[in-house]
Design a protein around this motif. Structure first.
Motif, PDB file in Angstrom:
ATOM      1  N   ALA A 221       0.816  -1.205   0.000  1.00  0.00           N
ATOM      2  CA  ALA A 221       0.000   0.000   0.000  1.00  0.00           C
ATOM      3  C   ALA A 221       0.853   1.259   0.000  1.00  0.00           C
ATOM      4  O   ALA A 221       0.636   2.177  -0.802  1.00  0.00           O
ATOM      5  CB  ALA A 221      -0.936  -0.009   1.210  1.00  0.00           C
ATOM      6  N   THR A 222       1.854   1.316   0.894  1.00  0.00           N
ATOM      7  CA  THR A 222       2.687   2.510   0.953  1.00  0.00           C
ATOM      8  C   THR A 222       3.565   2.637  -0.290  1.00  0.00           C
ATOM      9  O   THR A 222       3.806   3.745  -0.770  1.00  0.00           O
ATOM     10  CB  THR A 222       3.578   2.489   2.215  1.00  0.00           C
ATOM     11  N   PHE A 223       4.027   1.506  -0.835  1.00  0.00           N
ATOM     12  CA  PHE A 223       4.863   1.550  -2.039  1.00  0.00           C
ATOM     13  C   PHE A 223       4.114   2.194  -3.204  1.00  0.00           C
ATOM     14  O   PHE A 223       4.633   3.104  -3.865  1.00  0.00           O
ATOM     15  CB  PHE A 223       5.308   0.138  -2.416  1.00  0.00           C
ATOM     16  N   PHE A 224       2.878   1.729  -3.447  1.00  0.00           N
ATOM     17  CA  PHE A 224       2.148   2.244  -4.606  1.00  0.00           C
ATOM     18  C   PHE A 224       1.564   3.625  -4.356  1.00  0.00           C
ATOM     19  O   PHE A 224       1.426   4.414  -5.305  1.00  0.00           O
ATOM     20  CB  PHE A 224       1.048   1.260  -5.010  1.00  0.00           C
ATOM     21  N   LEU A 225       1.221   3.951  -3.109  1.00  0.00           N
ATOM     22  CA  LEU A 225       0.751   5.301  -2.836  1.00  0.00           C
ATOM     23  C   LEU A 225       1.852   6.322  -3.097  1.00  0.00           C
ATOM     24  O   LEU A 225       1.643   7.339  -3.773  1.00  0.00           O
ATOM     25  CB  LEU A 225       0.268   5.409  -1.388  1.00  0.00           C
ATOM     26  N   LEU A 226       3.049   6.049  -2.581  1.00  0.00           N
ATOM     27  CA  LEU A 226       4.142   7.006  -2.733  1.00  0.00           C
ATOM     28  C   LEU A 226       4.644   7.062  -4.175  1.00  0.00           C
ATOM     29  O   LEU A 226       4.739   8.143  -4.766  1.00  0.00           O
ATOM     30  CB  LEU A 226       5.282   6.641  -1.784  1.00  0.00           C
ATOM     31  N   THR A 227       4.985   5.916  -4.739  1.00  0.00           N
ATOM     32  CA  THR A 227       5.522   5.929  -6.109  1.00  0.00           C
ATOM     33  C   THR A 227       4.447   6.257  -7.137  1.00  0.00           C
ATOM     34  O   THR A 227       4.740   6.875  -8.167  1.00  0.00           O
ATOM     35  CB  THR A 227       6.173   4.581  -6.448  1.00  0.00           C
ATOM     36  N   GLY A 228       3.198   5.850  -6.870  1.00  0.00           N
ATOM     37  CA  GLY A 228       2.120   6.117  -7.817  1.00  0.00           C
ATOM     38  C   GLY A 228       1.778   7.592  -7.904  1.00  0.00           C
ATOM     39  O   GLY A 228       1.672   8.155  -9.005  1.00  0.00           O
ATOM     40  N   PHE A 229       1.615   8.233  -6.746  1.00  0.00           N
ATOM     41  CA  PHE A 229       1.327   9.667  -6.775  1.00  0.00           C
ATOM     42  C   PHE A 229       2.509  10.442  -7.336  1.00  0.00           C
ATOM     43  O   PHE A 229       2.320  11.435  -8.054  1.00  0.00           O
ATOM     44  CB  PHE A 229       0.983  10.170  -5.375  1.00  0.00           C
ATOM     45  N   HIS A 230       3.727   9.998  -7.025  1.00  0.00           N
ATOM     46  CA  HIS A 230       4.880  10.684  -7.616  1.00  0.00           C
ATOM     47  C   HIS A 230       4.891  10.505  -9.129  1.00  0.00           C
ATOM     48  O   HIS A 230       5.164  11.453  -9.873  1.00  0.00           O
ATOM     49  CB  HIS A 230       6.186  10.148  -7.026  1.00  0.00           C
ATOM     50  N   GLY A 231       4.596   9.282  -9.604  1.00  0.00           N
ATOM     51  CA  GLY A 231       4.542   9.055 -11.043  1.00  0.00           C
ATOM     52  C   GLY A 231       3.510   9.941 -11.721  1.00  0.00           C
ATOM     53  O   GLY A 231       3.746  10.461 -12.825  1.00  0.00           O
ATOM     54  N   ALA A 232       2.357  10.141 -11.063  1.00  0.00           N
ATOM     55  CA  ALA A 232       1.342  11.039 -11.626  1.00  0.00           C
ATOM     56  C   ALA A 232       1.879  12.458 -11.729  1.00  0.00           C
ATOM     57  O   ALA A 232       1.620  13.170 -12.715  1.00  0.00           O
ATOM     58  CB  ALA A 232       0.085  11.003 -10.751  1.00  0.00           C
ATOM     59  N   HIS A 233       2.650  12.876 -10.727  1.00  0.00           N
ATOM     60  CA  HIS A 233       3.233  14.217 -10.773  1.00  0.00           C
ATOM     61  C   HIS A 233       4.285  14.328 -11.880  1.00  0.00           C
ATOM     62  O   HIS A 233       4.436  15.387 -12.493  1.00  0.00           O
ATOM     63  CB  HIS A 233       3.857  14.560  -9.422  1.00  0.00           C
ATOM     64  N   VAL A 234       5.015  13.249 -12.131  1.00  0.00           N
ATOM     65  CA  VAL A 234       5.988  13.278 -13.231  1.00  0.00           C
ATOM     66  C   VAL A 234       5.259  13.422 -14.567  1.00  0.00           C
ATOM     67  O   VAL A 234       5.701  14.179 -15.445  1.00  0.00           O
ATOM     68  CB  VAL A 234       6.857  12.009 -13.221  1.00  0.00           C
ATOM     69  N   ILE A 235       4.154  12.698 -14.738  1.00  0.00           N
ATOM     70  CA  ILE A 235       3.375  12.811 -15.972  1.00  0.00           C
ATOM     71  C   ILE A 235       2.882  14.248 -16.158  1.00  0.00           C
ATOM     72  O   ILE A 235       2.988  14.830 -17.247  1.00  0.00           O
ATOM     73  CB  ILE A 235       2.191  11.832 -15.953  1.00  0.00           C
ATOM     74  N   LEU A 278      12.002   9.386  -2.019  1.00  0.00           N
ATOM     75  CA  LEU A 278      11.436   8.056  -2.271  1.00  0.00           C
ATOM     76  C   LEU A 278      12.532   7.020  -2.463  1.00  0.00           C
ATOM     77  O   LEU A 278      12.457   5.906  -1.921  1.00  0.00           O
ATOM     78  CB  LEU A 278      10.542   8.097  -3.510  1.00  0.00           C
ATOM     79  N   PHE A 279      13.530   7.373  -3.237  1.00  0.00           N
ATOM     80  CA  PHE A 279      14.619   6.432  -3.496  1.00  0.00           C
ATOM     81  C   PHE A 279      15.303   6.014  -2.203  1.00  0.00           C
ATOM     82  O   PHE A 279      15.606   4.838  -1.994  1.00  0.00           O
ATOM     83  CB  PHE A 279      15.622   7.078  -4.461  1.00  0.00           C
ATOM     84  N   LEU A 280      15.530   6.982  -1.320  1.00  0.00           N
ATOM     85  CA  LEU A 280      16.234   6.680  -0.073  1.00  0.00           C
ATOM     86  C   LEU A 280      15.364   5.901   0.897  1.00  0.00           C
ATOM     87  O   LEU A 280      15.813   4.888   1.471  1.00  0.00           O
ATOM     88  CB  LEU A 280      16.708   7.984   0.579  1.00  0.00           C
ATOM     89  N   PHE A 281      14.125   6.317   1.107  1.00  0.00           N
ATOM     90  CA  PHE A 281      13.323   5.763   2.187  1.00  0.00           C
ATOM     91  C   PHE A 281      12.402   4.629   1.775  1.00  0.00           C
ATOM     92  O   PHE A 281      11.930   3.887   2.631  1.00  0.00           O
ATOM     93  CB  PHE A 281      12.505   6.874   2.840  1.00  0.00           C
ATOM     94  N   VAL A 282      12.148   4.494   0.468  1.00  0.00           N
ATOM     95  CA  VAL A 282      11.320   3.379   0.007  1.00  0.00           C
ATOM     96  C   VAL A 282      12.184   2.241  -0.531  1.00  0.00           C
ATOM     97  O   VAL A 282      11.908   1.065  -0.275  1.00  0.00           O
ATOM     98  CB  VAL A 282      10.319   3.843  -1.074  1.00  0.00           C
ATOM     99  N   TYR A 283      13.251   2.584  -1.262  1.00  0.00           N
ATOM    100  CA  TYR A 283      14.063   1.547  -1.911  1.00  0.00           C
ATOM    101  C   TYR A 283      15.338   1.188  -1.131  1.00  0.00           C
ATOM    102  O   TYR A 283      15.664   0.024  -0.988  1.00  0.00           O
ATOM    103  CB  TYR A 283      14.460   1.994  -3.313  1.00  0.00           C
TER     104      TYR A 283
END
Length: 285
Positions: A221-235, A278-283
């Motif tokens: 849940a936290t992985f996709f919330l953080l990376t997903g919302f960030h991906g939307a912002h990149v788009i 995200l890279f530091l704290f998720v991966y």
């Protein structure tokens, strides 16, 4: 417009139409999530939001190109963009906060630590780890996690590189070197969309090879919330930079007057900083 005047935009229909479009999009999205229906309303809402944004921005560009904005209006735009980015900082802070709370407090409590260690009585076989690759009972969890030194590292280098290329493009615009601005902005746009493609590949790998899904416990849940919302912002950011590139090709902006470009750069740098977190704290950690 006299030197001491303040430009007041004409009455506009876009705010109310934008509100209606957002309402339709959110109602449709809620129906899809709860009932599995409503995709048509959601799709129409998304299209309406994009249409309103396009026409509204068109009017702002026309007003700017007509020389209607003075220094006071420029300050208003800058303050508005600064507050918008601050709201985005708080948005991501909430998700980072949830991640830190789970890892720093909830997991140790479930494992018997601290004043709330009594929770361990409800789940005596629980052992705190992040992520829970083999959680006890019927709790779902991922089969494995990503190595941060593969696709995540590649995407990190891409986004950091895109901030550098965008800065070169911005400096070129301030110096009146439009060819430099055009070329480096094009590179930035390509890097942005490359990031999106690589994240799509990562999501495919997550679902099919790592068992990382939205149902894979709190980690998924936290992985996709953080990376997903960030991906939307990149788009969104890559789309904005594409519009800036089109405007550059059409001869818009001047070395002393280009806040539209500058605001897009602010947004893109913010997106890059969030990804480093995200890279530091998720991966990594």
């Amino acid at each position: 417009m006299s030197g001491g005047s303040y430009y007041v935009p004409a009455t506009s229909k876009w705010p109310i139409l934008g509100s209606l479009a957002l309402g339709a999009m959110m109602i449709g999205t809620g129906m899809v999530l709860v009932h599995g229906s409503g995709s048509v309303l959601m799709g129409l809402g998304i299209l309406a939001v994009l249409a309103v944004m396009g026409f509204w921005f068109r009017d702002v560009v026309k007003e700017s190109r007509s020389g209607l904005y003075d220094a006071q209006m420029d300050r208003s735009f800058r303050q508005g963009m600064a507050w918008f980015i601050f709201s985005e900082v708080m948005f991501f802070a909430a998700f980072f906060g949830a991640l830190f709370y789970v890892r720093t407090f909830a997991l140790p409590w479930l494992d018997g630590e601290g004043a709330k260690g009594v929770a361990a009585l409800l789940w005596p076989e629980f052992t705190a780890s992040w992520p829970l690759l083999e959680p006890p009972g019927d709790v779902a969890g991922p089969r494995d996690t990503f190595s941060p030194w593969q696709l995540p590292l590649v995407n990190t280098l891409i986004l950091v590189g895109s901030s550098i290329t965008l800065t070169v493009a911005h400096e070129g615009l301030k110096e009146g070197m439009r060819d430099t601005t055009r070329n480096w902005l094009l590179v930035t746009v390509l890097l942005g969309f490359t990031f999106i493609v690589i994240q799509g590949v990562e999501y495919y790998e997550a679902y099919h090879h790592y068992g990382i899904t939205l149902q894979a416990g709190i980690y998924g849940a936290t992985f996709f919330l953080l990376t997903g919302f960030h991906g939307a912002h990149v788009i969104i950011g890559a789309t904005i930079l594409t519009v800036m590139l089109i405007r550059i090709l059409r001869g818009h902006f001047a070395p002393e007057h280009h806040f539209g470009f500058e605001a897009a750069a602010w947004y893109w740098h913010f997106v890059d900083v969030v990804w480093i977190g995200l890279f530091l704290f998720v991966y990594v950690f």
